[in-house]
Enzyme design. Structure first.
Site, PDB file in Angstrom:
ATOM      1  CG  ASP A  16      -1.141  -5.390  -1.768  1.00 41.14           C
ATOM      2  OD1 ASP A  16      -0.854  -4.427  -1.027  1.00 41.14           O
ATOM      3  OD2 ASP A  16      -0.739  -5.490  -2.944  1.00 41.14           O
ATOM      4  N   GLY A  17      -3.539  -3.892  -0.055  1.00 39.47           N
ATOM      5  CA  GLY A  17      -4.556  -2.897  -0.384  1.00 39.47           C
ATOM      6  C   GLY A  17      -4.960  -1.983   0.764  1.00 39.47           C
ATOM      7  CG  ASN A  64       6.273  -4.147   3.363  1.00 39.26           C
ATOM      8  OD1 ASN A  64       5.611  -5.135   3.693  1.00 39.26           O
ATOM      9  ND2 ASN A  64       6.061  -3.536   2.194  1.00 39.26           N
TER      10      ASN A  64
HETATM   11  C1  IPE Z   1       3.407  -7.308  -0.119  1.00 36.07           C
HETATM   12  O1  IPE Z   1       2.683  -6.150  -0.352  1.00 36.07           O
HETATM   13  C2  IPE Z   1       3.746  -7.406   1.323  1.00 36.07           C
HETATM   14  C3  IPE Z   1       2.619  -7.590   2.238  1.00 36.07           C
HETATM   15  C4  IPE Z   1       1.380  -7.749   1.913  1.00 36.07           C
HETATM   16  C5  IPE Z   1       2.948  -7.582   3.623  1.00 36.07           C
HETATM   17  P1  IPE Z   1       3.387  -4.818  -0.908  1.00 36.07           P
HETATM   18  O2  IPE Z   1       2.301  -3.857  -1.116  1.00 36.07           O
HETATM   19  O3  IPE Z   1       4.502  -4.415  -0.021  1.00 36.07           O
HETATM   20  O4  IPE Z   1       4.003  -5.340  -2.271  1.00 36.07           O
HETATM   21  P2  IPE Z   1       4.382  -4.544  -3.597  1.00 36.07           P
HETATM   22  O5  IPE Z   1       5.313  -3.446  -3.187  1.00 36.07           O
HETATM   23  O6  IPE Z   1       3.112  -4.022  -4.178  1.00 36.07           O
HETATM   24  O7  IPE Z   1       5.022  -5.583  -4.450  1.00 36.07           O
HETATM   25  C1  IPE Z   2      -0.588  -4.137   2.627  1.00 35.80           C
HETATM   26  O1  IPE Z   2      -1.221  -2.962   2.229  1.00 35.80           O
HETATM   27  C2  IPE Z   2       0.032  -3.999   3.992  1.00 35.80           C
HETATM   28  C3  IPE Z   2       1.495  -4.045   4.004  1.00 35.80           C
HETATM   29  C4  IPE Z   2       2.256  -4.209   2.982  1.00 35.80           C
HETATM   30  C5  IPE Z   2       2.124  -3.859   5.293  1.00 35.80           C
HETATM   31  P1  IPE Z   2      -0.398  -1.797   1.504  1.00 35.80           P
HETATM   32  O2  IPE Z   2       0.102  -0.871   2.558  1.00 35.80           O
HETATM   33  O3  IPE Z   2       0.626  -2.368   0.606  1.00 35.80           O
HETATM   34  O4  IPE Z   2      -1.549  -1.113   0.674  1.00 35.80           O
HETATM   35  P2  IPE Z   2      -1.453  -0.521  -0.805  1.00 35.80           P
HETATM   36  O5  IPE Z   2      -0.886  -1.589  -1.674  1.00 35.80           O
HETATM   37  O6  IPE Z   2      -0.556   0.677  -0.736  1.00 35.80           O
HETATM   38  O7  IPE Z   2      -2.870  -0.181  -1.140  1.00 35.80           O
HETATM   39 MG    MG Z   3       0.586  -2.937  -1.313  1.00 40.92          MG
END
Ligand code: IPE
Ligand code: IPE
Ligand code: MG
Length: 245
Positions: A16-17, A64
């Site tokens: 994440d991030g 997602n």
């Molecule tokens: C969880 O991250 C899914 C993945 C890392 C692929 P998200 O960024 O989608 O989760 P939420 O929305 O913060 O719970």
């Molecule tokens: C995780 O990073 C990747 C996926 C969920 C596909 P994010 O896209 O959720 O990144 P943040 O949470 O918005 O920073």
């Molecule tokens: Mg995220």
């Protein structure tokens, strides 16, 4: 004094991030997804060389799909590109690749084909099993398992935790020992709900594109100091009831 444990058998990462990493650089979110590839490759190799036998990576959740179509499209392209680029090296290193999910018709057929090819190519490898949770939802897996039980007309009294787990995808996968969620978020986000029942969690304060082998070592080190009790008050045991390794 706490006893120092051993390596986790199964490590799972909620990567994440990416979006925040890009935002910090005034880049589009997709630049964060692009930068995530280096972290993925580094962590796979670091885990393999550390002797981790099972590594799972959360790459795309069933939730997602709610993201803007352009972002979803780029994510699909990046996953395809990464598979094509890294398949030979993963195979050469003995990594068995599996995908958890991949049932939505919105996934481009060419990507589904590349995923199938990668799983076929690496299917006999045993150095490490890499499970990519892609189009994955923990609740969906549980509902699918319930459907499968009903289809096989299993009598209610024969449904046990062990028999239920046999209806989940990849039932040979051991329970997750350690979950690493980057970026500071502290939630499950529907990830491998059944398998993380007794996992230890760590939340490194690093955005996924910056995550490297050294961060993994730190997480493994934190895990070594955890006392796993599985509800007992005596010596720690594993989920299978064996004494701790
Ligand atoms: C969880 O991250 C899914 C993945 C890392 C692929 P998200 O960024 O989608 O989760 P939420 O929305 O913060 O719970
Ligand atoms: C995780 O990073 C990747 C996926 C969920 C596909 P994010 O896209 O959720 O990144 P943040 O949470 O918005 O920073
Ligand atoms: Mg995220």
């Amino acid at each position: 004094m706490k006893s120092i444990g051993e390596l986790p058998r199964h490590v799972a990462c909620v990567m994440d991030g990416n979006g925040r990493w890009a935002a910090q650089r005034s880049l589009p979110r997709t630049a964060g997804h692009e930068a995530a590839e280096a972290a993925v490759i580094d962590v796979i190799e670091a885990a393999r060389s550390a002797g981790i036998k099972w590594l799972s990576l959360y790459a795309f959740s069933t939730e997602n799909w709610r993201r803007p179509a352009g972002e979803v499209d780029i994510l699909m392209r990046l996953v395809r590109r990464a598979i094509r680029k890294h398949a030979p090296a993963l195979h050469a290193r003995g990594v068995r690749c599996r995908f958890l999910g991949v049932s939505d018709p919105r996934i481009p057929p060419r990507l589904v084909q590349d995923i199938t090819d990668l799983m076929t190519l690496t299917g006999d490898n045993r150095q490490m099993t890499l499970t990519v949770a892609f189009d994955h939802g923990g609740r969906r897996d549980i509902v699918e398992a319930a459907r499968s039980l009903i289809r096989t007309a299993t009598p209610a009294e024969q449904v046990t935790e062990a028999s239920f787990a046999q209806h989940l995808p990849y039932p040979d996968t051991p329970d997750v020992d350690l979950v690493i969620r980057t970026s500071g978020e502290q939630r499950i986000s529907n990830f491998m709900l059944w398998q993380v029942a007794y996992a230890e969690w760590v939340f490194p304060q690093v955005l996924w594109p910056d995550f490297r082998a050294t961060h993994l070592w730190e997480c493994l080190d934190a895990y070594r100091w955890r006392q796993r009790r599985f509800g007992d008050v005596r010596r720690p045991t594993t989920t299978t009831g064996e004494e701790s390794r």
